[in-house]
Design a protein around this motif. Structure first.
Motif, PDB file in Angstrom:
ATOM      1  N   GLU B 122      60.638  27.544  41.140  1.00 22.61           N
ATOM      2  CA  GLU B 122      59.396  27.603  41.924  1.00 22.61           C
ATOM      3  C   GLU B 122      59.169  29.067  42.280  1.00 22.61           C
ATOM      4  OE1 GLU B 122      59.214  25.578  45.730  1.00 22.61           O
ATOM      5  OE2 GLU B 122      57.040  25.301  45.555  1.00 22.61           O
ATOM      6  N   VAL B 123      58.121  29.616  41.683  1.00 21.70           N
ATOM      7  CA  VAL B 123      57.890  31.045  41.817  1.00 21.70           C
ATOM      8  C   VAL B 123      56.463  31.279  42.308  1.00 21.70           C
ATOM      9  CG1 VAL B 123      57.819  33.259  40.585  1.00 21.70           C
ATOM     10  CG2 VAL B 123      59.500  31.523  39.923  1.00 21.70           C
ATOM     11  N   VAL B 124      56.320  32.123  43.317  1.00 22.87           N
ATOM     12  CA  VAL B 124      54.985  32.510  43.779  1.00 22.87           C
ATOM     13  C   VAL B 124      54.890  34.025  43.732  1.00 22.87           C
ATOM     14  CG1 VAL B 124      53.321  32.443  45.667  1.00 22.87           C
ATOM     15  CG2 VAL B 124      54.915  30.546  45.354  1.00 22.87           C
ATOM     16  N   GLN B 125      53.858  34.501  43.064  1.00 24.51           N
ATOM     17  CA  GLN B 125      53.658  35.947  42.976  1.00 24.51           C
ATOM     18  C   GLN B 125      52.253  36.299  43.418  1.00 24.51           C
ATOM     19  OE1 GLN B 125      54.701  36.091  38.717  1.00 24.51           O
ATOM     20  NE2 GLN B 125      55.823  37.969  39.233  1.00 24.51           N
ATOM     21  N   ASN B 126      52.129  37.403  44.143  1.00 20.15           N
ATOM     22  CA  ASN B 126      50.810  37.965  44.381  1.00 20.15           C
ATOM     23  C   ASN B 126      50.598  39.007  43.291  1.00 20.15           C
ATOM     24  OD1 ASN B 126      48.677  39.660  45.208  1.00 20.15           O
ATOM     25  ND2 ASN B 126      48.949  39.000  47.333  1.00 20.15           N
ATOM     26  N   LEU B 127      49.715  38.715  42.364  1.00 17.65           N
ATOM     27  CA  LEU B 127      49.566  39.588  41.200  1.00 17.65           C
ATOM     28  C   LEU B 127      48.855  40.888  41.543  1.00 17.65           C
ATOM     29  CD1 LEU B 127      48.567  36.822  38.639  1.00 17.65           C
ATOM     30  CD2 LEU B 127      50.793  37.889  38.857  1.00 17.65           C
ATOM     31  N   LEU B 128      48.122  40.882  42.664  1.00 20.41           N
ATOM     32  CA  LEU B 128      47.415  42.110  43.048  1.00 20.41           C
ATOM     33  C   LEU B 128      48.393  43.124  43.632  1.00 20.41           C
ATOM     34  CD1 LEU B 128      44.141  40.653  44.648  1.00 20.41           C
ATOM     35  CD2 LEU B 128      44.477  41.521  42.335  1.00 20.41           C
ATOM     36  N   THR B 129      49.310  42.626  44.486  1.00 20.65           N
ATOM     37  CA  THR B 129      50.271  43.551  45.106  1.00 20.65           C
ATOM     38  C   THR B 129      51.592  43.583  44.331  1.00 20.65           C
ATOM     39  OG1 THR B 129      51.129  41.790  46.491  1.00 20.65           O
ATOM     40  CG2 THR B 129      49.326  43.076  47.403  1.00 20.65           C
ATOM     41  N   ARG B 130      51.677  42.771  43.303  1.00 24.66           N
ATOM     42  CA  ARG B 130      52.899  42.628  42.495  1.00 24.66           C
ATOM     43  C   ARG B 130      54.093  42.215  43.357  1.00 24.66           C
ATOM     44  NH1 ARG B 130      52.449  44.426  37.429  1.00 24.66           N
ATOM     45  NH2 ARG B 130      50.540  45.519  36.913  1.00 24.66           N
ATOM     46  N   GLU B 131      53.804  41.450  44.368  1.00 25.77           N
ATOM     47  CA  GLU B 131      54.832  41.038  45.307  1.00 25.77           C
ATOM     48  C   GLU B 131      55.341  39.648  44.914  1.00 25.77           C
ATOM     49  OE1 GLU B 131      55.024  40.542  50.164  1.00 25.77           O
ATOM     50  OE2 GLU B 131      53.142  41.037  49.174  1.00 25.77           O
TER      51      GLU B 131
END
Lengths: 206, 392
Positions: B122-131
């Protein structure tokens, strides 16, 4: 690559023609317009498309005097692109079906003698086919294909599916070509324009 | 929020699918190709994310899987070495700003005997902040395998950093109203399924909506019914001993007409009411499964334009995914070809393709999706179905 016909029977015939001349229709759009009116009104769009792609249309001549006149009428002011092929069955696609005399006689369970010898000369090939089907020795074949209404033979509810299925499975196109000059012309012409030699290695995409 | 991309591995009849989604996506495919299974991904994510995890009838992955009869029913029959089911969703804030912001990935497989499911990823990424906001399995998951029977999506305490994803999923709207279930639900003792997909509780939904909103929505639907020629006017909500009803006046020769309740409405009228209600719901994602059913083809023809209007006017710019077989629905030449997806069944499960270049050019030339794409979705043999022998 696009191939449009008016109904299920003419679509089945067109697919057999394309198969016969060696065109692989995988990736083609093979559609039905549901009548000649829609096909005619779409001609400017097909012409636009035929600037880049092969577009093959199959229609019935019906009561128009000659194929050239019908095509001129359909195009109107549109200049016919080289890749737009409008092929006209004289007078209806049923004459091409009837042209396989042996096949039709077998399928309808009638004597070959009552199947017209020169189908392109029939003024009303669909009625000719219905009259032949009416003489079938097999009741289910008669009931599938023809029904009398107001004293006239009319296509019964299974007419389209029965003839479509015959064309797909049993229709012998070589025998039909021998009896129908208009079918022979169409096959010859499409073969010349569409077969691999003329399509080149890119499969017809310009 | 709207979903910009969906990637699936081993989900029902899709072994591997990776497709972008548009504000309006049309899903085409022959019968039994997997159109409903594709839509079910969104219902699955909704079922996981909705509040009340762990309680019977509430959210959570356990319930979502149980209501689909276990992981083996979800996992693709064509799956081979790769045994996990994987769902990856990318989301953007808004249509006007379609830059993808979030990526959420969920992988799971059959759990051990006591646990129906085991989350493998289960992976969550904020692609804008690369977080990277979450990357499971975490060390505590390894120490206590039972943690892997719950997603963080369903846990308010763990999803604070990406709550908006959970909120978006939990308000996915799916309404495939089956008129007979609404009309005869009591007499057939119809049990209502999770999330009421078939609209048995449609009247409760109407009842729960606040009065002002309800009245304005019903007034607009009433207008729609008049345009559609149903002869029903003044559609309104009514309660009879706490049982919610819809009623409308049927216009006939008496000047006052006669009031009819929903069980007297035609199937088409009920389907139209439900569709117009759903289009006004303003939820972030709306799934319309074969909206053409029971409706006159001239009404069906209007659906794409109606969806477009609703989307432009709604506050949330609801993302709409429509599955359809309908020639009439696809006859509007204005349909954006980039929003059309074609499901193709094969020996190795179903795949999803975009339009071919020549199909896009056909639409550019002025032809409709129904003329250019539908033919390739229709099996050539269909026209001879009536040759089937039904007796003997």
């Amino acid at each position: 690559m696009f191939a449009y016909s008016e109904d299920a029977i003419s679509q089945a015939v067109l697919l057999r023609i394309l198969g016969f001349i060696g065109v692989d229709v995988a990736g083609w759009t093979v559609g039905k317009t549901g009548g000649s009116g829609k096909m005619k009104s779409n001609v400017p769009k097909y012409a636009k498309l035929a600037m880049s792609y092969f577009v093959v249309l199959i229609t019935d001549l019906d009561s128009t005097p000659c194929p050239r006149g019908l095509i001129q009428n359909w195009l109107g002011v549109v200049v016919q692109p080289r890749l737009l092929h409008i092929r006209v069955a004289v007078r209806e696609v049923e004459s091409w079906v009837l042209a396989d005399r042996e096949g039709v006689a077998d399928f309808l369970d009638v004597s070959q003698e009552i199947v017209p010898r020169t189908p392109d000369a029939e003024a009303d090939p669909k009625t000719a086919l219905l009259l032949v089907a009416e003489k079938s020795g097999t009741r289910s074949v008669r009931e599938d294909i023809v029904i009398r209404r107001g004293g006239q033979p009319r296509p019964a509810l299974n007419y389209n599916s029965a003839i479509t299925s015959f064309v797909g499975k049993h229709w012998n196109i070589e025998r039909a070509i021998a009896r129908s000059p208009s079918l022979a012309r169409t096959c010859r012409r499409l073969q010349r324009e569409l077969t691999p030699a003329s399509l080149g290695d890119d499969g017809g995409c310009p | 929020m709207f979903v910009t991309r969906l990637r699936l591995e081993n989900w029902m009849n899709f072994r591997s699918v990776d497709v972008p989604l548009r504000p309006v996506t049309y899903l085409l495919g022959p019968n039994a190709s997997g159109k409903s299974n594709f839509l079910d991904v969104f219902r699955f994510l909704r079922d996981i994310s909705k509040p009340g995890a762990g309680k019977s009838g509430g959210g959570g992955i356990q319930n979502a899987i149980e209501s689909r009869h276990g992981v083996p029913k979800i996992r693709c029959l064509h799956a081979r070495r790769q045994t996990d089911v994987v769902i990856e969703v990318e989301l953007a804030d808004d249509h006007a700003n379609p830059q993808t912001k979030w990526s959420y990935t969920l992988g799971f497989r059959v759990g051990d005997q006591n646990n129906g499911v085991s989350i493998t990823k289960e992976v969550v990424q904020n692609l804008l902040t690369r977080e990277n906001l979450l990357s499971r399995p975490l060390p505590e998951d390894v120490a206590d395998a039972r943690l892997l029977t719950q997603t963080h999506l369903e846990q308010m305490r763990s999803n604070a950093g990406f709550r908006e994803i959970a909120d978006c999923f939990s308000s996915v709207m799916y309404l495939h109203l089956v008129p007979q279930l609404l009309k005869h639900g009591d007499s057939i003792g119809g049990r209502q399924l999770e999330g009421d997909p078939f609209g048995q509780g449609f009247l409760d939904l109407v009842a729960r909506t606040n009065k002002r909103q309800r009245e304005s929505r019903l007034a607009r639907i009433s207008e729609g019914l008049a345009i559609a020629g149903t002869r029903l006017v003044d559609l309104e909500f009514a309660e009879d001993e706490k049982t919610p009803h819809l009623r409308a006046r049927y216009e006939h020769h008496r000047p006052q007409g006669a009031w009819q309740l929903e069980d007297q409405f035609s199937d088409g009228t009920l389907r139209l009411i439900a569709m117009l209600w759903a289009l006004q719901s303003d939820d972030p994602i709306l799934l319309l499964e074969e909206p053409e059913l029971s409706l006159h083809s001239e009404i069906v023809r209007e659906i794409p334009a109606l969806v477009d209007r609703a989307q432009r006017e709604s506050m949330n710019h609801t993302q709409v995914i429509i599955s359809t077989h309908s020639e009439a629905l696809l006859s509007n030449p204005g349909i954006d070809p980039s929003g059309v997806l074609v499901i193709e069944p094969g020996d190795d499960g179903s795949s999803i393709r975009h339009l071919y270049e020549h199909e896009k050019n056909g639409i550019d030339a002025g032809l409709a999706v129904s003329e250019v794409v539908l033919p390739s979705v229709t099996p050539k043999s269909v026209g001879t179905l009536s040759q089937l022998t039904l007796f003997k």
